[in-house]
Design a protein around this motif. Structure first.
Motif, PDB file in Angstrom:
ATOM      1  N   HIS A  63       0.839  -1.208   0.000  1.00  0.00           N
ATOM      2  CA  HIS A  63       0.000   0.000   0.000  1.00  0.00           C
ATOM      3  C   HIS A  63       0.870   1.252   0.000  1.00  0.00           C
ATOM      4  O   HIS A  63       0.587   2.211  -0.730  1.00  0.00           O
ATOM      5  CB  HIS A  63      -0.942  -0.004   1.205  1.00  0.00           C
ATOM      6  CG  HIS A  63      -1.945   1.097   1.155  1.00  0.00           C
ATOM      7  ND1 HIS A  63      -1.780   2.275   1.831  1.00  0.00           N
ATOM      8  CD2 HIS A  63      -3.110   1.210   0.472  1.00  0.00           C
ATOM      9  CE1 HIS A  63      -2.802   3.072   1.578  1.00  0.00           C
ATOM     10  NE2 HIS A  63      -3.623   2.455   0.759  1.00  0.00           N
ATOM     11  N   ALA A  64       1.924   1.251   0.774  1.00  0.00           N
ATOM     12  CA  ALA A  64       2.850   2.397   0.786  1.00  0.00           C
ATOM     13  C   ALA A  64       3.488   2.578  -0.586  1.00  0.00           C
ATOM     14  O   ALA A  64       3.676   3.715  -1.042  1.00  0.00           O
ATOM     15  CB  ALA A  64       3.919   2.193   1.854  1.00  0.00           C
ATOM     16  N   GLN A  79       0.993   4.270  -2.855  1.00  0.00           N
ATOM     17  CA  GLN A  79       0.931   5.699  -2.537  1.00  0.00           C
ATOM     18  C   GLN A  79       2.155   6.431  -3.088  1.00  0.00           C
ATOM     19  O   GLN A  79       2.040   7.526  -3.630  1.00  0.00           O
ATOM     20  CB  GLN A  79       0.816   5.913  -1.026  1.00  0.00           C
ATOM     21  CG  GLN A  79      -0.398   5.258  -0.401  1.00  0.00           C
ATOM     22  CD  GLN A  79      -1.702   5.869  -0.862  1.00  0.00           C
ATOM     23  OE1 GLN A  79      -2.039   5.849  -2.049  1.00  0.00           O
ATOM     24  NE2 GLN A  79      -2.446   6.409   0.062  1.00  0.00           N
ATOM     25  N   SER A  80       3.314   5.823  -2.943  1.00  0.00           N
ATOM     26  CA  SER A  80       4.542   6.427  -3.435  1.00  0.00           C
ATOM     27  C   SER A  80       4.508   6.589  -4.950  1.00  0.00           C
ATOM     28  O   SER A  80       4.876   7.638  -5.488  1.00  0.00           O
ATOM     29  CB  SER A  80       5.742   5.565  -3.022  1.00  0.00           C
ATOM     30  OG  SER A  80       6.930   6.088  -3.573  1.00  0.00           O
ATOM     31  N   GLY A 103       1.885   6.817  -6.746  1.00  0.00           N
ATOM     32  CA  GLY A 103       0.919   7.878  -7.021  1.00  0.00           C
ATOM     33  C   GLY A 103       1.568   9.245  -6.940  1.00  0.00           C
ATOM     34  O   GLY A 103       1.323  10.118  -7.778  1.00  0.00           O
ATOM     35  N   GLY A 104       2.415   9.444  -5.946  1.00  0.00           N
ATOM     36  CA  GLY A 104       3.145  10.714  -5.830  1.00  0.00           C
ATOM     37  C   GLY A 104       4.072  10.949  -7.000  1.00  0.00           C
ATOM     38  O   GLY A 104       4.175  12.067  -7.512  1.00  0.00           O
ATOM     39  N   ALA A 109      -7.147   1.649  -3.725  1.00  0.00           N
ATOM     40  CA  ALA A 109      -5.890   2.382  -3.932  1.00  0.00           C
ATOM     41  C   ALA A 109      -5.323   2.100  -5.320  1.00  0.00           C
ATOM     42  O   ALA A 109      -4.811   3.009  -5.991  1.00  0.00           O
ATOM     43  CB  ALA A 109      -4.876   2.001  -2.858  1.00  0.00           C
ATOM     44  N   LEU A 146      -4.729   4.753  -8.397  1.00  0.00           N
ATOM     45  CA  LEU A 146      -3.446   4.850  -9.094  1.00  0.00           C
ATOM     46  C   LEU A 146      -3.647   4.685 -10.597  1.00  0.00           C
ATOM     47  O   LEU A 146      -3.049   5.421 -11.386  1.00  0.00           O
ATOM     48  CB  LEU A 146      -2.466   3.799  -8.568  1.00  0.00           C
ATOM     49  CG  LEU A 146      -1.095   3.755  -9.242  1.00  0.00           C
ATOM     50  CD1 LEU A 146      -0.374   5.100  -9.133  1.00  0.00           C
ATOM     51  CD2 LEU A 146      -0.261   2.634  -8.634  1.00  0.00           C
ATOM     52  N   GLN A 198      -4.799   7.876 -12.048  1.00  0.00           N
ATOM     53  CA  GLN A 198      -3.692   8.833 -12.139  1.00  0.00           C
ATOM     54  C   GLN A 198      -2.800   8.517 -13.344  1.00  0.00           C
ATOM     55  O   GLN A 198      -2.373   9.426 -14.062  1.00  0.00           O
ATOM     56  CB  GLN A 198      -2.842   8.809 -10.870  1.00  0.00           C
ATOM     57  CG  GLN A 198      -3.515   9.409  -9.664  1.00  0.00           C
ATOM     58  CD  GLN A 198      -2.630   9.287  -8.439  1.00  0.00           C
ATOM     59  OE1 GLN A 198      -2.290   8.178  -8.027  1.00  0.00           O
ATOM     60  NE2 GLN A 198      -2.255  10.419  -7.870  1.00  0.00           N
TER      61      GLN A 198
END
Length: 83
Positions: free
Chosen positions: A12-13, A16-17, A19-20, A65, A69, A72
């Protein structure tokens, strides 16, 4: 006692990363910059492998999540195509 992150939390991290990273890449493209997507491709491949290593239940919990992504990434692809 310190808790160790589970594989699902680590994945999950990573989602998120990534995605950034996509947000930054899109901002660069919108600003007229050329970007190299090779690193993003490698990161996506590693992320897919990590998701496949999860149990079905863990993977299902990450679906929102992953879908965010994907949106995005699709937006980035559309922006690259426009430029």
């Amino acid at each position: 006692m310190q808790r160790t992150a589970s594989h699902a939390e680590t994945v999950h991290a990573a989602i998120q990363s990534m995605g950034g990273t996509v947000v930054v890449a899109r901002a660069l493209v919108e600003g007229g910059r050329q970007i190299d997507l090779e690193g993003l491709d490698r990161e996506a491949t590693a992320l897919c492998a990590a998701v496949l290593a999860l149990s079905a239940e863990e993977a299902r919990r990450l679906r929102p999540a992953l879908e965010a992504l994907l949106r995005q990434v699709n937006e980035l692809a559309a922006e690259v195509a426009r430029n």
